[in-house]
Design an enzyme around this catalytic site. Structure first.
Site, short mmCIF file in Angstrom:
data_model
loop_
_atom_site.label_atom_id
_atom_site.label_comp_id
_atom_site.label_asym_id
_atom_site.label_seq_id
_atom_site.Cartn_x
_atom_site.Cartn_y
_atom_site.Cartn_z
N HIS A 169 0.83 -1.21 0.00
CA HIS A 169 0.00 0.00 0.00
C HIS A 169 0.86 1.26 0.00
CE1 HIS A 169 -3.64 2.16 0.17
NE2 HIS A 169 -4.28 1.47 1.08
N ASP A 384 -8.65 -11.45 -16.13
CA ASP A 384 -8.64 -12.74 -16.83
C ASP A 384 -7.21 -13.08 -17.26
OD1 ASP A 384 -9.00 -14.93 -18.45
OD2 ASP A 384 -10.25 -13.91 -19.94
#
Length: 440
Positions: A169, A384
């Site tokens: 982060h 994907d």
């Protein structure tokens, strides 16, 4: 199934470090962290993607080779992707700088001795899902010198796989993570060609420089993982539409968004479940890429955020129409602000430093402060790698409390909420009748 401890189900087959496929130029050796980057603890954003139909299964005797093949494919594409995402192959030098030294990202190959459905259908799915994340790593304080990107590919007995990513982060937010995942998955799908080159734009400290406020010392996460629990709640399209219609009629707000009504309901129910109900505050994080002038592109990498908040000091403030009306008012105010000079997140960090406390800790004297990260319309379910869309996308359980994470559900216009609360508060929260009316 009778859920076993992860140690009895998981076996690590391989651990390696994936370096960029070409060296990072010396001119890019050091990546400067912004003021907002520096205000964050050294934690990861952990997420996992479950793909039940990867490819036609091989014979059991060759099952280990199948995992090796998948891992090799992902490692090769990751190496190519890290050329563009070079800070994630480096190390934190200090709280202000990433040394982009091409040390590499950690990559784990794991076998899980159960079927994927046993995890996804488990009554405590939020806990069970964590089996595909590196042990003890999600949300951890990765000290200076630790890996900034950790990937794990897990293969189930049924042939399905899960790909999990722990993404520092310090360097980027949820939008940055999505950019990385889209680029990595695209390179994986097109592994037979070499034409696809990701083009992220690392913002660094060019927008939120530390020159005005000075550098920060790394804050630490103080919450106890053993005292915090996460619940996954699904708001189906039909029930969510009913909730939005009800709120619109009673509040006068035109077309209340999914995030507005869901976050308001979660805030109301969580506050009611708290031992000290009022006063309370709900803080929403904002992606400000399109709010800054000149606008930043979606492929901008960094913690490019601000906040807006609403408060509740009496029972009337906690009514859903009032909460949604106030949320709409505050987000409209936020969009009119200069999000560089009047960034409420930076102002909160500066004020917290002055008072010697962590951001959002008893914010403005409010004992109960809840945060909401809205990832709706962020297409995580379109990631994907070549095996179709994931069956589920999950967020790792962590030591945060009083936190809501919203994202699109896989089908229709529903919303999936991940709610993190203290154990005792959660037991009251999940029995709330108003909440139960609108979840699956």
């Amino acid at each position: 199934m009778a859920f076993a401890l992860p140690s009895s189900l998981v076996s690590i087959c391989d651990k390696s470090f994936i370096k960029p496929s070409s060296l990072t130029p010396s001119t890019l050796r050091f990546h400067k962290l912004s003021f907002i980057d520096q205000s964050l603890s050294n934690m990861y954003i952990p997420c996992a993607f479950f793909y039940p139909k990867v490819q036609q299964r091989l014979e059991d005797s060759k099952n280990s080779d199948e995992l090796s093949h998948i891992a090799h494919l992902l490692q090769t594409s990751l190496s190519q992707t890290l050329v563009s995402y070079y800070p994630y192959a480096g190390k934190l030098k200090d709280n202000a700088t990433v040394d982009c030294n091409d040390m590499g990202a950690e990559f784990l190959s794991v076998r899980i001795k159960c079927s994927m459905s046993e995890i996804l259908d488990h009554p405590h799915a939020s806990l069970a899902e964590s089996i595909v994340l590196p042990k003890d790593l999600p949300w951890a304080n990765n000290c200076e010198g630790g890996n900034l990107l950790v990937v794990q590919v897990s293969k189930f007995d049924c042939g399905g796989i899960a790909i999990s990513v722990c993404f520092s982060h310090k360097i980027g937010d949820g939008c940055s993570l999505l950019n990385f995942l889209n680029d990595w998955s695209s390179v994986t799908r097109d592994h037979t060609t070499t034409t696809l080159v990701p083009s992220p734009r690392f913002v660094g400290d060019s927008v939120f420089s530390t020159k005005k406020y000075g550098s920060l010392i790394t804050p630490q996460i103080l919450s106890d993982l053993n005292e915090c629990v996460q619940k996954r709640l699904i708001f189906p399209t039909d029930k969510l539409d009913a909730l939005r219609a009800k709120v619109a009629e009673e509040s006068g707000v035109k077309n209340p968004t999914r995030a507005e009504v869901v976050s308001a309901l979660l805030f109301k129910c969580a506050t009611k479940a708290s031992s000290s109900m009022l006063p309370s505050k709900l803080v929403h994080f904002l992606n400000i890429r399109t709010m800054i002038k000149p606008r930043l592109p979606r492929n901008a990498i960094g913690n490019l955020s601000s906040i807006f908040s609403i408060e509740a000091t009496n029972m009337q403030d906690m009514e859903l129409p009032t909460l949604v009306r106030n949320l709409r008012k505050e987000v409209e105010v936020a969009y009119k602000k200069d999000q560089v000079e009047q960034n409420e997140l930076i102002l909160e960090v500066v004020e917290s430093m002055r008072e010697g406390k962590l951001p959002f800790e008893n914010m403005d004297g409010y004992e109960n402060v809840y945060t909401c990260s809205n990832l709706c319309k962020y297409p995580y379910y379109t990631v994907d790698f070549g095996w179709g869309r994931p069956e589920r996308v999950c967020l790792g359980n962590g030591p945060s409390k009083n936190a809501f994470f919203l994202k699109d559900y896989k089908a229709g216009q529903g919303v999936e909420a991940r709610v993190m609360l203290h154990k005792q508060q959660m037991s009251e929260f999940e029995r709330n009748e108003e909440l139960l009316e609108f979840i699956a």
